[in-house]
Each structure stands twice: as C-alpha cells, then as structure tokens.
Design an enzyme around this catalytic site. Structure first.
Site, short mmCIF file in Angstrom:
data_model
loop_
_atom_site.label_atom_id
_atom_site.label_comp_id
_atom_site.label_asym_id
_atom_site.label_seq_id
_atom_site.Cartn_x
_atom_site.Cartn_y
_atom_site.Cartn_z
N SER A 1 0.74 -1.36 0.15
CA SER A 1 0.05 -0.10 -0.07
C SER A 1 0.81 1.28 0.10
CB SER A 1 -0.98 0.09 1.32
OG SER A 1 -1.48 1.33 1.36
N TYR B 1 -2.18 -0.33 10.53
CA TYR B 1 -2.32 -0.83 9.28
C TYR B 1 -1.14 -0.58 8.30
CZ TYR B 1 -3.63 -1.23 4.30
OH TYR B 1 -3.71 -1.62 3.08
N LYS C 1 1.67 -3.81 6.67
CA LYS C 1 2.22 -3.76 5.37
C LYS C 1 3.79 -3.63 5.01
CE LYS C 1 -1.69 -4.70 3.36
NZ LYS C 1 -2.00 -5.81 2.70
P1 NAD Z 1 -11.37 -6.13 0.82
O1 NAD Z 1 -11.58 -6.03 2.33
O2 NAD Z 1 -12.54 -5.88 -0.06
O3 NAD Z 1 -10.84 -7.54 0.42
C1 NAD Z 1 -9.98 -8.31 1.38
C2 NAD Z 1 -10.79 -9.86 1.37
O4 NAD Z 1 -9.96 -10.51 2.26
C3 NAD Z 1 -12.12 -9.74 1.84
O5 NAD Z 1 -12.90 -10.53 0.97
C4 NAD Z 1 -11.84 -10.38 3.01
O6 NAD Z 1 -13.14 -10.98 3.58
C5 NAD Z 1 -10.86 -11.43 3.04
N1 NAD Z 1 -10.18 -11.70 4.29
C6 NAD Z 1 -9.62 -10.59 5.00
N2 NAD Z 1 -9.26 -11.41 6.26
C7 NAD Z 1 -9.08 -12.83 5.87
C8 NAD Z 1 -8.54 -14.03 6.28
N3 NAD Z 1 -7.96 -13.88 7.65
N4 NAD Z 1 -8.62 -15.02 5.84
C9 NAD Z 1 -9.24 -15.24 4.53
N5 NAD Z 1 -9.68 -14.08 4.05
C10 NAD Z 1 -9.64 -12.97 4.49
O7 NAD Z 1 -10.04 -5.19 0.48
P2 NAD Z 1 -9.40 -4.69 -0.93
O8 NAD Z 1 -9.59 -3.39 -1.31
O9 NAD Z 1 -9.93 -5.49 -1.87
O10 NAD Z 1 -7.89 -4.79 -0.60
C11 NAD Z 1 -7.17 -6.17 -0.99
C12 NAD Z 1 -5.94 -5.79 -0.52
O11 NAD Z 1 -5.28 -4.71 -0.99
C13 NAD Z 1 -5.66 -5.75 1.00
O12 NAD Z 1 -4.45 -6.37 1.22
C14 NAD Z 1 -5.43 -4.47 1.28
O13 NAD Z 1 -4.83 -4.00 2.23
C15 NAD Z 1 -4.70 -3.95 -0.09
N6 NAD Z 1 -4.78 -2.59 -0.30
C16 NAD Z 1 -6.00 -2.04 -0.45
C17 NAD Z 1 -6.19 -0.57 -0.82
C18 NAD Z 1 -7.68 -0.18 -1.16
O14 NAD Z 1 -7.51 1.28 -1.10
N7 NAD Z 1 -8.65 -0.72 -1.33
C19 NAD Z 1 -5.19 0.04 -1.15
C20 NAD Z 1 -3.75 -0.55 -0.97
C21 NAD Z 1 -3.64 -1.57 -0.61
C1 WQD Z 2 -9.17 10.15 0.07
C2 WQD Z 2 -9.14 11.66 0.23
C3 WQD Z 2 -9.45 12.40 2.36
C4 WQD Z 2 -13.41 10.77 2.97
C5 WQD Z 2 -6.89 5.17 1.94
C6 WQD Z 2 -5.97 4.30 3.11
C7 WQD Z 2 -4.84 3.83 2.25
C8 WQD Z 2 -5.05 3.07 0.97
C9 WQD Z 2 -5.83 3.79 0.30
C10 WQD Z 2 -5.24 0.94 1.71
C11 WQD Z 2 -8.23 12.40 1.32
C12 WQD Z 2 -10.47 12.75 1.64
C13 WQD Z 2 -12.12 11.30 2.42
C14 WQD Z 2 -14.49 11.74 3.22
C15 WQD Z 2 -12.87 13.47 2.37
N1 WQD Z 2 -5.47 2.08 1.24
N2 WQD Z 2 -12.03 12.57 2.13
N3 WQD Z 2 -14.14 12.98 2.82
O1 WQD Z 2 -6.94 7.93 3.12
O2 WQD Z 2 -6.00 8.65 0.75
O3 WQD Z 2 -6.16 6.24 1.70
O4 WQD Z 2 -7.12 4.18 0.87
O5 WQD Z 2 -4.00 0.50 1.84
O6 WQD Z 2 -3.97 3.15 3.37
O7 WQD Z 2 -5.65 5.35 4.04
O8 WQD Z 2 -8.23 7.50 1.00
O9 WQD Z 2 -10.59 7.80 0.23
O10 WQD Z 2 -10.20 7.79 2.73
O11 WQD Z 2 -9.35 9.58 1.31
O12 WQD Z 2 -12.77 14.73 2.35
O13 WQD Z 2 -15.50 11.35 3.78
O14 WQD Z 2 -10.58 12.10 0.34
O15 WQD Z 2 -9.02 13.56 3.50
O16 WQD Z 2 -7.83 13.57 0.94
P1 WQD Z 2 -6.72 7.72 1.64
P2 WQD Z 2 -9.52 7.98 1.15
#
Ligand code: NAD
Ligand code: WQD
Length: 340
Positions: free
Chosen positions: A127, A151, A155
């Site tokens: 992430s 979190y 990572k």
């Molecule tokens: P999500 O929560 O939609 O998907 C994660 C999935 O993993 C879910 O289906 C959940 O049920 C499953 N899960 C969680 N814990 C588990 C466990 N212990 N055993 C089996 N299954 C389990 O999240 P996402 O947005 O699809 O994110 C996927 C990955 O990408 C995550 O590792 C997240 O940290 C990473 N990531 C997400 C974002 C984002 O903004 N969505 C950004 C950067 C990184």
């Molecule tokens: C985006 C922008 C807020 C909500 C998160 C995780 C990061 C990664 C991606 C997993 C920011 C603004 C938000 C609202 C707002 N995930 N905002 N009103 O925080 O950049 O990243 O998702 O790895 O780890 O932290 O994403 O969508 O929450 O915010 O103004 O109700 O929108 O301040 O500027 P963020 P976000």
C-alpha cells in the site's frame, strides 16, 4: 496447460476484479476467503462476468494453517496472489493487535504453506500508506517509508518479512505492489466496492451521496498546500489494478528475489476534482461541506509509476472520468451493494 493461481481475499474489492481478469486470460483460479469483509455473492458475480467458473473456493481463514495446507495439497499452484487482509486505517488504531495478527500472521502462514508445498511465486498487496507523510511527490519506490498507523506498519512489516524470506530462500520470487487509491468498478456494473456501513473512503462515500443515500460529503480540510486546498490522491481504476496483477504474474519468472513496485497513474486529483468528475459522470449534484482535517491525513500522495512501466512496459489506461462512471454504474445497479 493453464496456470493455476491461488487468490487469497478473492471475494473482496480488488480480489474479485483480479479473479475476473485472470479467468478471462485462461488461468485456473482458486479462491480462499473467510468473508470477514466480503459477500459470497461476489463469487457468483465473478463467474457471471468472466463467463467461466472459479476452479474452487474455500471459505477459510488464511491463518488456519491446517486448512490452508490442505488447500495447497489439493491443487498444484503456479503462483499465489495475497489480498486477504484488514485495510481500514482508523480501525487499525482501535484494534492494532488484530491487524498484526491477520495481516502479518496471515502472510507468514501463507509463506509457510507455500514453502511446505514447493510454491515459490507470490504477488503481495502492499500500500502507498507505507510512505506516510510524504515529503516529496511523486513517490518512487525509493522514497522513504514512514508509516503513520498500525495498518500501514503491517504492510511495511510484511514487505520486510518477504524480503528476509527471499534472502534465505533463493528460489522465491515475490512482487510487492504498492497500490495508491483503487476506486471504480467493473464496467459491467456487476462488481464493485461494497463497504459495510458508512464508507470510510471518499469514492464510495461520494457515490452514496449522488444516490441520495447520504446527505452530503464532508470534505476533510481545504487548507492543505494544494491548488484548491483539498487533499490530492492518485486514484487508480480497480480494473487497472487487476490488469496490473495479471501482468505481475507474467513477470514473476523474470528473476527471483523481492521486487517492489508502485501501482498508480501518476496523476493527482483533489477531493474537489473528484466531486466535479463524479457529478459530471452521474448527472447528479454532490452536496458537500468543508469540515476540519481528518487526523492522520496527508496533503498529497501521488505515484511515480515509471518503474513498472520500464520493467513491464505496462501502464494504467483509465482516467478519473472512467473511474467515476463505472463506480456510478455499480451504485445505480446495486443500490445496497451485494446485499440487494
Ligand atoms: P477487501 O476487504 O475488499 O478484500 C479483502 C478480502 O480478504 C475480503 O474478501 C475479506 O473477506 C478477506 N479476508 C480478510 N481477512 C481474511 C483472512 N484472515 N482469511 C481469509 N480471508 C480474509 O479489501 P481490498 O480493497 O480488496 O484490498 C485487498 C488488499 O489490497 C488488502 O491487502 C489491502 O490491504 C490492499 N490494499 C487496498 C487498498 C484499497 O484502497 N482498497 C489500497 C492499498 C492496498
Ligand atoms: C482520500 C481523500 C481525504 C473521505 C486510504 C488508506 C490507504 C489506502 C488507500 C489501503 C483524502 C478525503 C475522504 C471523506 C474526504 N488503502 N476524504 N471526505 O486516506 O487517501 O487512503 O485508501 O491501503 O492506506 O488510508 O483514502 O478515500 O479515505 O481519502 O474529504 O468522507 O479524500 O481527506 O484527502 P486515503 P480516502
């Protein structure tokens, strides 16, 4: 012979889109997901969109070593994509030990099963949050890490564990992909982001405001040092993220060891840019009010995506308008997500 890939967290937001992408490119796909943050209905949608079924689905926790080992015993995996994790920054401050247990313990359990069963290729979900308070943008993979919450620390810790494992086990090939802000939905309108309760993230929140489910968006601060004062992020279409994973799989064999890549567009958009783009895509007003900054937020996070472009000759192709259009289609067709 088709290649067989294990996708942990395959029912989740990014996992479900990646499963479709892999199925459509001839992979056999096995999903492990305990549905702690996803609906089993997403799995039916994956098969419908891809036009072909998943090879197998196991409703288990990745930390359940015995159950995970039997999954590995039942298939011959060519590679693993590890999405399964908890991902809510605010929640990670409330329950940090659970985050370390699931995110770090899940990764070590998976590595142990891979080692036990002779599987050496892994794509890991990292992430952009590991960069923390970025002092310079765009961020390259060499920019200093400075995670600011549990979190993000899980990572970074996982990346370090994977790096240690690669040093010890020369046959391992690991690609850690640092996604920026994945948003949007599948263009079919059948797959998308289905957060439980009130969304934390801006795009699903805006979608629910456009749909009239929430009254208005709170814009968290307009006093950042950015052109319009609101936070800037590198939003990336979830289908681009999925394509990035398929491309990563194709490059796991290039060399062994640990490699880290940003997955972003290189384009920064402010919260107000996003509101305007979503309003245009949906034809709806998005009422908003400026409120105070959200604790822990940073002004600007934008990727330098050039490393992945050089290594794989690959780049994202979908712009903010497309992200908003697809997110809106999913919202309209699934007003209460997969629960409907
Ligand atoms: P999500 O929560 O939609 O998907 C994660 C999935 O993993 C879910 O289906 C959940 O049920 C499953 N899960 C969680 N814990 C588990 C466990 N212990 N055993 C089996 N299954 C389990 O999240 P996402 O947005 O699809 O994110 C996927 C990955 O990408 C995550 O590792 C997240 O940290 C990473 N990531 C997400 C974002 C984002 O903004 N969505 C950004 C950067 C990184
Ligand atoms: C985006 C922008 C807020 C909500 C998160 C995780 C990061 C990664 C991606 C997993 C920011 C603004 C938000 C609202 C707002 N995930 N905002 N009103 O925080 O950049 O990243 O998702 O790895 O780890 O932290 O994403 O969508 O929450 O915010 O103004 O109700 O929108 O301040 O500027 P963020 P976000």
């Amino acid at each position: 012979m088709p290649k067989t890939v294990l996708v942990t967290g395959g029912a989740g937001f990014i996992g479900s889109h990646t499963c479709v992408e892999l199925l459509q490119h001839g992979y056999d796909v096995v999903v492990v997901d305990d549905h702690s943050n996803s609906s089993p209905r997403a799995l039916e949608r994956i098969a419908k969109v891809a036009g072909t079924p998943l090879a197998a689905v196991y409703g288990i926790d990745v930390r359940d070593r015995r159950a995970l080992s039997s999954v590995f015993a039942a298939h011959r995996f060519d590679a693993v994509i590890h999405f399964a994790a908890k991902k809510a920054v605010g929640e990670s401050v409330e329950i940090p030990l659970e985050y370390y247990d699931i995110n770090v313990g899940g990764t070590t359990a998976l590595l142990a099963a891979m080692h036990e069963h002779g599987v050496h290729r892994l794509v890991f979900s990292s992430s952009c949050s590991i960069y923390g308070n970025a002092t310079e943008v765009p961020l390259t993979e060499q920019s200093p890490a400075g995670p600011t919450n549990p979190y993000a620390r899980t990572k970074l810790l996982c990346e370090e564990i994977l790096d240690d494992a690669c040093r010890r086990l020369p046959e391992l090939s690991v690609l850690a992909l640092r996604y920026f802000n994945p948003v949007g939905a599948h263009p079919s309108g059948l797959l998308g982001e289905d957060p439980h309760g009130v969304p934390n993230n801006v795009m699903p929140y805006v979608a629910q405001v456009a749909a009239g489910r929430l009254p208005r968006l709170s814009v968290f601060g307009n006093d950042y040092p950015t052109p319009d004062g609101t936070g800037i992020r590198d939003y990336i279409h979830v289908v681009d993220v999925a394509e990035g994973h398929r491309t990563a799989l194709e490059h796991l064999g290039d060399e062994n060891g640990m490699r880290v890549f940003n997955l972003g567009t290189g384009v920064g958009s402010s919260v107000l840019d996003l509101v305007a783009a979503f309003s245009e895509a949906s034809g709806r007003q998005i009422p908003y009010e400026i409120t105070g900054r959200r604790p822990g937020d940073v002004a600007e996070l934008v990727a330098d995506p050039s490393a992945v472009a050089r290594a794989w000759n690959w780049a994202t192709t979908r712009d903010l308008a497309t992200m908003c259009r697809d997110a809106w289609r999913f919202q309209e067709l699934n007003p209460t997500g997969y629960g409907a």
